[in-house]
Design a protein around this motif. Structure first.
Motif, mmCIF file in Angstrom:
data_model
loop_
_atom_site.group_PDB
_atom_site.id
_atom_site.type_symbol
_atom_site.label_atom_id
_atom_site.label_comp_id
_atom_site.label_asym_id
_atom_site.label_seq_id
_atom_site.Cartn_x
_atom_site.Cartn_y
_atom_site.Cartn_z
ATOM 1 N N GLU A 37 0.997 3.612 -10.923
ATOM 2 C CA GLU A 37 1.012 2.249 -10.417
ATOM 3 C C GLU A 37 0.763 1.306 -11.586
ATOM 4 O O GLU A 37 -0.074 1.584 -12.443
ATOM 5 N N ARG A 39 -0.734 -1.493 -11.957
ATOM 6 C CA ARG A 39 -2.084 -2.030 -12.177
ATOM 7 C C ARG A 39 -3.126 -0.941 -12.393
ATOM 8 O O ARG A 39 -4.162 -1.191 -12.984
ATOM 9 N N ILE A 63 0.075 7.182 -0.973
ATOM 10 C CA ILE A 63 1.147 6.328 -1.493
ATOM 11 C C ILE A 63 0.658 5.483 -2.654
ATOM 12 O O ILE A 63 1.350 5.318 -3.651
ATOM 13 N N ASP A 66 -2.383 -0.019 -4.738
ATOM 14 C CA ASP A 66 -1.929 -1.393 -4.980
ATOM 15 C C ASP A 66 -0.922 -1.773 -3.897
ATOM 16 O O ASP A 66 0.282 -1.859 -4.132
ATOM 17 N N ILE A 67 -1.463 -1.967 -2.701
ATOM 18 C CA ILE A 67 -0.623 -2.142 -1.515
ATOM 19 C C ILE A 67 -0.739 -3.588 -1.022
ATOM 20 O O ILE A 67 -1.839 -4.149 -1.015
ATOM 21 N N ILE A 68 0.369 -4.142 -0.605
ATOM 22 C CA ILE A 68 0.356 -5.510 -0.092
ATOM 23 C C ILE A 68 -0.408 -5.519 1.238
ATOM 24 O O ILE A 68 -0.022 -4.836 2.192
ATOM 25 N N ARG A 73 -2.967 3.147 0.810
ATOM 26 C CA ARG A 73 -2.133 3.658 1.899
ATOM 27 C C ARG A 73 -1.912 5.153 1.736
ATOM 28 O O ARG A 73 -1.631 5.630 0.632
ATOM 29 N N ARG A 90 -8.933 -0.341 4.583
ATOM 30 C CA ARG A 90 -9.331 -1.751 4.666
ATOM 31 C C ARG A 90 -10.832 -1.821 4.887
ATOM 32 O O ARG A 90 -11.348 -1.169 5.804
ATOM 33 N N MET A 101 3.982 -0.202 12.390
ATOM 34 C CA MET A 101 2.849 -1.028 11.975
ATOM 35 C C MET A 101 2.055 -1.619 13.145
ATOM 36 O O MET A 101 1.509 -2.713 13.046
ATOM 37 N N MET B 100 4.005 -2.231 1.750
ATOM 38 C CA MET B 100 4.566 -1.483 0.616
ATOM 39 C C MET B 100 3.680 -1.645 -0.614
ATOM 40 O O MET B 100 2.992 -2.654 -0.754
ATOM 41 N N PRO B 101 3.758 -0.680 -1.532
ATOM 42 C CA PRO B 101 3.102 -0.870 -2.825
ATOM 43 C C PRO B 101 3.706 -2.067 -3.565
ATOM 44 O O PRO B 101 4.914 -2.325 -3.456
ATOM 45 N N HIS B 102 2.878 -2.778 -4.326
ATOM 46 C CA HIS B 102 3.373 -3.924 -5.097
ATOM 47 C C HIS B 102 4.509 -3.513 -6.033
ATOM 48 O O HIS B 102 5.460 -4.264 -6.228
ATOM 49 N N ASP B 103 4.391 -2.328 -6.628
ATOM 50 C CA ASP B 103 5.420 -1.899 -7.579
ATOM 51 C C ASP B 103 6.785 -1.746 -6.914
ATOM 52 O O ASP B 103 7.823 -1.989 -7.543
#
Lengths: 123, 147
Positions: A37, A39, A63, A66-68, A73, A90, A101, B100-103
């Motif tokens: 990832e 970051r 996964i 760094d997940i939005i 995740r 979370r 979702m 989703m992952p940022h990447d």
């Protein structure tokens, strides 16, 4: 979420799922998954493959952290149907979501895991 | 085949068509240069060369159009949205909805930026067609299997 916190969270999750599965006689294979990832850089996290009754397999696939909209995740993917449930990290807790979702109305624990495995169509 | 798998297959088909077009153009160019084939009177060999140079870009625009069409179907179908956001907002908002992952989002957005530069002009880091396909297919893999 920092990388070490994320790896610790996934390690704990895998340990729980492994224990719950083995208590029911399901064969569990542990693996190390290499993630990359931007970051967090390159690192490895544990992953699981569980052999379920009826020639079905459940994969626990981290996964990333760094997940939005979440701190991490992990996907629960059942083979061969490829039905998927999603665990989002979370506030220091794992919360379960359907593939659409929609948040699962039960807390993530052993009872929920077992019910989920029974409910997910594998074929 | 699930809706998401079908969308991914469509992207692969676009890339295959680009490879077929490039191979056909190379073959035709070679045949024209060796005198084994004639060009229509309105065309010159330089037209074939520029066409060959533009194949990747032309098909990258098609690739993104196919990807965007999938997202718009997902937006108005399963997500039930009545709006028609710009492509950037569409890509961002579906990524946020699918956690989703940022990447993954960043890579898909690079394809969108490069496609915009090809269509409208401007500057964006270039991407090969294969790189764009990979980024967009990974993005699509985060959609539900069936929808």
């Amino acid at each position: 979420m920092k990388r070490d916190e994320w790896i610790t969270a996934v390690t704990g999750l895998c340990a729980d799922v492994k224990r719950w599965s083995e208590a029911r006689g399901w064969w569990v294979q542990s693996a190390e998954l290499a993630l990359s990832e931007r970051r967090l850089g390159d690192y490895t996290v544990p992953a699981l493959m569980i052999a379920l009754p009826g020639a079905q397999r459940l994969h626990l696939d981290p996964i990333g952290a760094d997940i939005i909209g979440a701190d991490g995740r992990v996907d629960l993917l059942i083979y061969p149907s490829l039905n998927r449930m999603i665990l989002l990290r979370r506030g220091g807790e794992w919360r379960l979501f359907t593939d659409s979702m929609v948040e699962w109305p039960l807390p993530w624990d052993e009872d929920t895991f077992v019910k989920l495995v029974a409910a997910l169509p594998g074929q | 085949m699930s809706a998401t798998q079908a969308a991914i297959v469509l992207l692969k088909q676009v890339v295959n068509q680009a490879q077929a077009a490039a191979e056909a153009l190379r073959h035709y160019q070679g045949a024209c240069e060796s005198g084994q084939a004639d060009l229509p009177s309105a065309l010159r060999l330089s037209d074939l060369r520029s066409c060959l140079e533009d194949v990747e870009g032309t098909y990258l625009i098609r690739l993104f159009a196919s990807f965007e069409a999938t997202l718009r179907r997902y937006w108005s179908g399963p997500l039930g949205r009545k709006t028609r956001p710009q492509a950037k907002h569409l890509v961002d908002r579906v990524a946020a909805h699918r956690k989703m992952p940022h990447d993954v989002l960043t890579a898909a957005d690079r394809a969108r930026s490069f496609r915009n530069a090809l269509v409208h002009g401007g500057v964006a880091p270039p991407m090969t067609l294969a790189e764009a396909r990979r980024a967009l297919c990974v993005y699509l893999s985060y959609l539900p299997r069936d929808w």
